[in-house]
Write an enzyme that holds these catalytic residues in place. Structure first.
Site: not given
Length: 417
Positions: A205, A310
């Protein structure tokens, strides 16, 4: 003659293509990834284990950095060691395999490998990484090593290890060089073990919505390819797949990036949540399901292997500390600048407080996402367990019936039409 030369050239180029083809430890193009993240184990997250943070009695301890900085060192070390020994054990791997899953994604922070002077992190995670690899091997699971936090933080999130208002990883060549060195170490550690560790994800991320991140990130992705695919210091390639996070950019942004035939064994990781904006919090249950189904068009047909690394059946940000320790929820209006949507009672915490209609909705949203994400190459749900947020927990979903013991046993196979 020209025709034969042309055919010979084609054969040569095909030979080069075949020779450079990767042989990963899992057939990513033909079988679906079905997995779960081992969140909050080797990288602390306040919302996954709020007790660890609450027990410090210090509201300034909001991440692993401040846990090492402000807490008594001996106590902090002992709390971490106890947590590492108990949060995820061999029985978790046995249960994950029994649930029909084939992958686990394991977040780990850079500080497990390298702590520089002035950095308060406590080390000791690496034996547990080795345990995880051994248990994955034992139970036939594939383990993705995910470098979840890097020096300077790539996003400023508490789950990068160091919560801050603006990330600094990208603005220091030293930070990036330290990260490169860790990826080389990981690649070397698991070279030839692709049957158990088929994938290394060199950064989680990175905040590509900041203007100064994407240029250094792309260079880092080029360097990571070299470091992961060529771990032997020679021209010999490994079979380890490189998993690149999309940096919160639309998939179209990455179209043509590190694609075959010049690049082999590259996959893209995209994370899909429906809880981190007011507009998403205001959606009805049916709108959440529709939103999941509507991802199918963007996920199918991407030019790399694509995994939703995710996601969650959670449809609110009600979980305590989900937005950070000491920060409230948008859903109940306790988050700065948000307006009340509804009460969080019965939507987070223990499943014993969940209504049957809510559990049915969790099942429907879980299935809508699984169906949709298998239009790509598969999915890895966040997360296996949480102390007090059952709506986020794969383990709690299995125990309470909104996640099936086989991920292909769907009750709503036509939920997306």
């Amino acid at each position: 003659m020209r025709r034969y030369m042309f055919l010979a050239l084609i054969e040569l180029s095909l030979l080069h293509f075949v020779l450079s083809q990767i042989n990963p430890g899992f057939p990513y193009g033909s079988e679906k990834v079905r997995g779960v993240n081992l969140g909050g184990w080797l990288v602390l997250e306040p919302w996954i284990t709020p007790s660890i943070f609450d027990n410090t009695g210090n509201p300034n301890i909001v991440d692993e950095w401040t846990f090492g900085q402000y807490y008594d060192r001996a106590t902090a070390t002992s709390v971490l060691q106890n947590h590492w020994n108990t949060w995820i054990t061999e029985s978790d791997f046995a249960n994950i395999a029994a649930a029909g899953l084939n992958h686990v994604r394991l977040p780990i922070g850079y500080w497990a490998f390298d702590v520089s002077s002035g950095e308060p992190y406590i080390q000791g995670q690496l034996p547990y990484l080795q345990n995880a690899v051994q248990w994955a091997s034992q139970y036939g699971l594939k383990l993705i090593v995910d470098l979840h936090g890097v020096p300077g933080s790539q996003n400023g999130f508490d789950n990068s290890g160091h919560r801050m208002s603006y990330p600094t990883w990208q603005s220091s060549q030293t930070n990036i060089a330290r990260t490169d060195a860790i990826i080389k170490q990981l690649a070397s550690m698991f070279a030839g073990q692709e049957n158990v560790v088929p994938i290394i994800e060199p950064i989680n991320e990175p905040a590509g919505y900041y203007s100064d991140i994407l240029a250094p990130l792309k260079q880092y992705y080029y360097d990571s390819y070299g470091n992961i695919r060529y771990p032997y210091g020679t021209s010999t390639e490994s079979n380890t797949v490189v998993l690149l996070h999309d940096a919160f950019q639309p998939l179209s942004y990455w179209s043509g990036f590190e694609t075959a035939p010049n690049w082999q064994g590259v996959a893209m990781d995209t994370h899909i949540y429906q809880v981190f904006s007011v507009s998403e919090e205001e959606m009805s249950w049916q709108e959440h399901i529709n939103t999941a189904c509507n991802t199918q068009s963007t996920l199918s047909g991407f030019d790399l292997w694509l995994v939703v690394g995710e996601w969650s059946p959670a449809a609110t940000d009600c979980a305590t500390y989900l937005n950070g320790r000491g920060v409230g929820s948008r859903y109940d209006g306790s988050y700065p600048g948000s307006t009340y949507v509804g009460s969080c009672v019965g939507l987070t915490g223990s499943a014993s407080t969940f209504s049957s209609s809510y559990k049915t909705f969790l099942r429907q949203l879980w299935e809508a996402q699984v169906i949709s994400y298998e239009k790509a190459n598969g999915w890895i749900m966040w997360t296996w367990k949480a102390e007090h947020a059952d709506e986020w927990s794969y383990q709690a979903g299995l125990q309470n019936g909104w996640i099936p013991w086989s991920p292909t046993s769907l009750e709503y196979p036509n939920i997306c039409g």
